[in-house]
Write a protein that holds these residues in place. Sequence first.
Motif, PDB file in Angstrom:
ATOM      1  N   PRO A  11       0.844  -1.198   0.000  1.00  0.00           N
ATOM      2  CA  PRO A  11       0.000   0.000   0.000  1.00  0.00           C
ATOM      3  C   PRO A  11       0.882   1.252   0.000  1.00  0.00           C
ATOM      4  N   PRO A  12       0.380   2.324  -0.567  1.00  0.00           N
ATOM      5  CA  PRO A  12       1.184   3.546  -0.582  1.00  0.00           C
ATOM      6  C   PRO A  12       1.304   4.148   0.816  1.00  0.00           C
ATOM      7  N   VAL A  13       2.276   5.013   0.949  1.00  0.00           N
ATOM      8  CA  VAL A  13       2.380   5.857   2.134  1.00  0.00           C
ATOM      9  C   VAL A  13       1.570   7.113   1.810  1.00  0.00           C
ATOM     10  N   VAL A  14       0.601   7.402   2.631  1.00  0.00           N
ATOM     11  CA  VAL A  14      -0.236   8.586   2.459  1.00  0.00           C
ATOM     12  C   VAL A  14       0.267   9.640   3.439  1.00  0.00           C
ATOM     13  N   VAL A  15       0.583  10.819   2.931  1.00  0.00           N
ATOM     14  CA  VAL A  15       1.031  11.923   3.777  1.00  0.00           C
ATOM     15  C   VAL A  15      -0.081  12.961   3.808  1.00  0.00           C
ATOM     16  N   VAL A  16      -0.643  13.178   4.995  1.00  0.00           N
ATOM     17  CA  VAL A  16      -1.659  14.204   5.190  1.00  0.00           C
ATOM     18  C   VAL A  16      -0.920  15.465   5.606  1.00  0.00           C
ATOM     19  N   MET A  17      -0.975  16.479   4.737  1.00  0.00           N
ATOM     20  CA  MET A  17      -0.155  17.671   4.919  1.00  0.00           C
ATOM     21  C   MET A  17      -1.006  18.931   5.034  1.00  0.00           C
ATOM     22  N   GLY A  18      -0.389  19.979   5.546  1.00  0.00           N
ATOM     23  CA  GLY A  18      -1.044  21.276   5.638  1.00  0.00           C
ATOM     24  C   GLY A  18      -0.521  22.046   6.831  1.00  0.00           C
ATOM     25  N   VAL A  19      -1.035  23.240   6.993  1.00  0.00           N
ATOM     26  CA  VAL A  19      -0.611  24.084   8.100  1.00  0.00           C
ATOM     27  C   VAL A  19      -1.193  23.562   9.410  1.00  0.00           C
ATOM     28  N   SER A  20      -0.682  24.075  10.486  1.00  0.00           N
ATOM     29  CA  SER A  20      -1.183  23.711  11.813  1.00  0.00           C
ATOM     30  C   SER A  20      -2.669  24.050  11.906  1.00  0.00           C
ATOM     31  N   GLY A  21      -3.432  23.156  12.490  1.00  0.00           N
ATOM     32  CA  GLY A  21      -4.858  23.375  12.654  1.00  0.00           C
ATOM     33  C   GLY A  21      -5.709  22.890  11.500  1.00  0.00           C
ATOM     34  N   SER A  22      -5.081  22.374  10.446  1.00  0.00           N
ATOM     35  CA  SER A  22      -5.851  21.933   9.276  1.00  0.00           C
ATOM     36  C   SER A  22      -6.507  20.573   9.478  1.00  0.00           C
ATOM     37  N   GLY A  23      -6.160  19.886  10.545  1.00  0.00           N
ATOM     38  CA  GLY A  23      -6.787  18.595  10.825  1.00  0.00           C
ATOM     39  C   GLY A  23      -5.968  17.401  10.383  1.00  0.00           C
ATOM     40  N   LYS A  24      -4.673  17.605  10.171  1.00  0.00           N
ATOM     41  CA  LYS A  24      -3.802  16.520   9.693  1.00  0.00           C
ATOM     42  C   LYS A  24      -3.868  15.288  10.582  1.00  0.00           C
ATOM     43  N   SER A  25      -3.734  15.480  11.878  1.00  0.00           N
ATOM     44  CA  SER A  25      -3.705  14.336  12.799  1.00  0.00           C
ATOM     45  C   SER A  25      -5.064  13.648  12.880  1.00  0.00           C
ATOM     46  N   THR A  26      -6.117  14.429  12.954  1.00  0.00           N
ATOM     47  CA  THR A  26      -7.461  13.852  13.033  1.00  0.00           C
ATOM     48  C   THR A  26      -7.779  13.043  11.778  1.00  0.00           C
ATOM     49  N   VAL A  27      -7.593  13.667  10.614  1.00  0.00           N
ATOM     50  CA  VAL A  27      -7.873  12.979   9.355  1.00  0.00           C
ATOM     51  C   VAL A  27      -6.915  11.806   9.178  1.00  0.00           C
ATOM     52  N   THR A 162     -14.772  16.593   8.257  1.00  0.00           N
ATOM     53  CA  THR A 162     -13.960  15.379   8.266  1.00  0.00           C
ATOM     54  C   THR A 162     -14.569  14.269   7.415  1.00  0.00           C
ATOM     55  N   ASP A 163     -15.875  14.060   7.519  1.00  0.00           N
ATOM     56  CA  ASP A 163     -16.501  12.978   6.743  1.00  0.00           C
ATOM     57  C   ASP A 163     -16.348  13.212   5.240  1.00  0.00           C
ATOM     58  N   SER A 164     -16.571  14.432   4.804  1.00  0.00           N
ATOM     59  CA  SER A 164     -16.430  14.757   3.384  1.00  0.00           C
ATOM     60  C   SER A 164     -14.987  14.591   2.931  1.00  0.00           C
ATOM     61  N   VAL A 165     -14.050  15.070   3.738  1.00  0.00           N
ATOM     62  CA  VAL A 165     -12.629  14.939   3.400  1.00  0.00           C
ATOM     63  C   VAL A 165     -12.249  13.466   3.287  1.00  0.00           C
ATOM     64  N   LEU A 166     -12.657  12.652   4.237  1.00  0.00           N
ATOM     65  CA  LEU A 166     -12.320  11.231   4.212  1.00  0.00           C
ATOM     66  C   LEU A 166     -12.927  10.522   2.999  1.00  0.00           C
ATOM     67  N   ARG A 167     -14.163  10.849   2.673  1.00  0.00           N
ATOM     68  CA  ARG A 167     -14.825  10.222   1.524  1.00  0.00           C
ATOM     69  C   ARG A 167     -14.111  10.592   0.227  1.00  0.00           C
ATOM     70  N   ARG A 168     -13.871  11.875   0.029  1.00  0.00           N
ATOM     71  CA  ARG A 168     -13.238  12.324  -1.218  1.00  0.00           C
ATOM     72  C   ARG A 168     -11.797  11.832  -1.310  1.00  0.00           C
ATOM     73  N   ALA A 169     -11.089  11.840  -0.190  1.00  0.00           N
ATOM     74  CA  ALA A 169      -9.706  11.341  -0.197  1.00  0.00           C
ATOM     75  C   ALA A 169      -9.689   9.855  -0.514  1.00  0.00           C
ATOM     76  N   GLY A 170     -10.607   9.099   0.079  1.00  0.00           N
ATOM     77  CA  GLY A 170     -10.672   7.662  -0.178  1.00  0.00           C
ATOM     78  C   GLY A 170     -10.921   7.358  -1.648  1.00  0.00           C
ATOM     79  N   GLU A 171     -11.806   8.105  -2.271  1.00  0.00           N
ATOM     80  CA  GLU A 171     -12.101   7.906  -3.697  1.00  0.00           C
ATOM     81  C   GLU A 171     -10.863   8.202  -4.549  1.00  0.00           C
ATOM     82  N   ALA A 172     -10.212   9.333  -4.284  1.00  0.00           N
ATOM     83  CA  ALA A 172      -9.026   9.716  -5.061  1.00  0.00           C
ATOM     84  C   ALA A 172      -7.873   8.745  -4.832  1.00  0.00           C
ATOM     85  N   LEU A 173      -7.728   8.302  -3.608  1.00  0.00           N
ATOM     86  CA  LEU A 173      -6.653   7.357  -3.278  1.00  0.00           C
ATOM     87  C   LEU A 173      -6.874   6.010  -3.967  1.00  0.00           C
ATOM     88  N   ALA A 174      -8.126   5.583  -4.046  1.00  0.00           N
ATOM     89  CA  ALA A 174      -8.437   4.336  -4.762  1.00  0.00           C
ATOM     90  C   ALA A 174      -8.036   4.455  -6.230  1.00  0.00           C
TER      91      ALA A 174
END
Length: 181
Positions: A11-27, A162-174
């Motif tokens: 599986p790929p390594v997925v890097v969740v990136m962005g500025v502080s407070g963008s939700g990197k750790s949560t997502v 978060t739900d929208s981000v996870l759904r869209r990220a999952g689709e793009a990652l697939a």
Amino acid sequence: METSGPARPAPPVVVVMGVSGSGKSTVGRLLAARRGVPFVEGDDFHPAANIARMRAGHPLDDADREPWLTALTEAVREVVRSGEGAVVSCSALKRAYRDRLREAAPAVWFLHLTLDRAVARARVAGRAGHFMPVRLLESQYEVLEPLGADEDGLTLDAGAGTDSVLRRAGEALAGFEARSV
């Protein structure tokens, strides 16, 4: 003698990136759980001197970030050796940092979480116990280099929820994984 089909790529390594407070750790944690892979918190690789510097309100420069980036890159190499894949949360503000992560992993995909500055300030101000003060947020926006067209990944507005981000990220990652096979 049994023969098996072609080996499945790791599986790929997925890097969740962005500025502080963008939700990197949560997502990142939620995405790792959904994918059944380890989660790697990039903040855990900062040396104590970096944390003290940020806590005191001083932005990190490239020299300050070097030991952090070296340690994080080695952790990504370990993940690749394990064959498991992972989700990593990490600001990855500059292209050069992302290039280093790409060197460590043959398949890396970036999820860039963007966020309105006012919303980011409010989120960072509302966090308890984190070393990143609000006054350093602007320095992150100043050095941020968004994903280039030639970088595998997706940019999403973290304010979408978060739900929208996870759904869209999952689709793009697939789609990325299907192209990588």
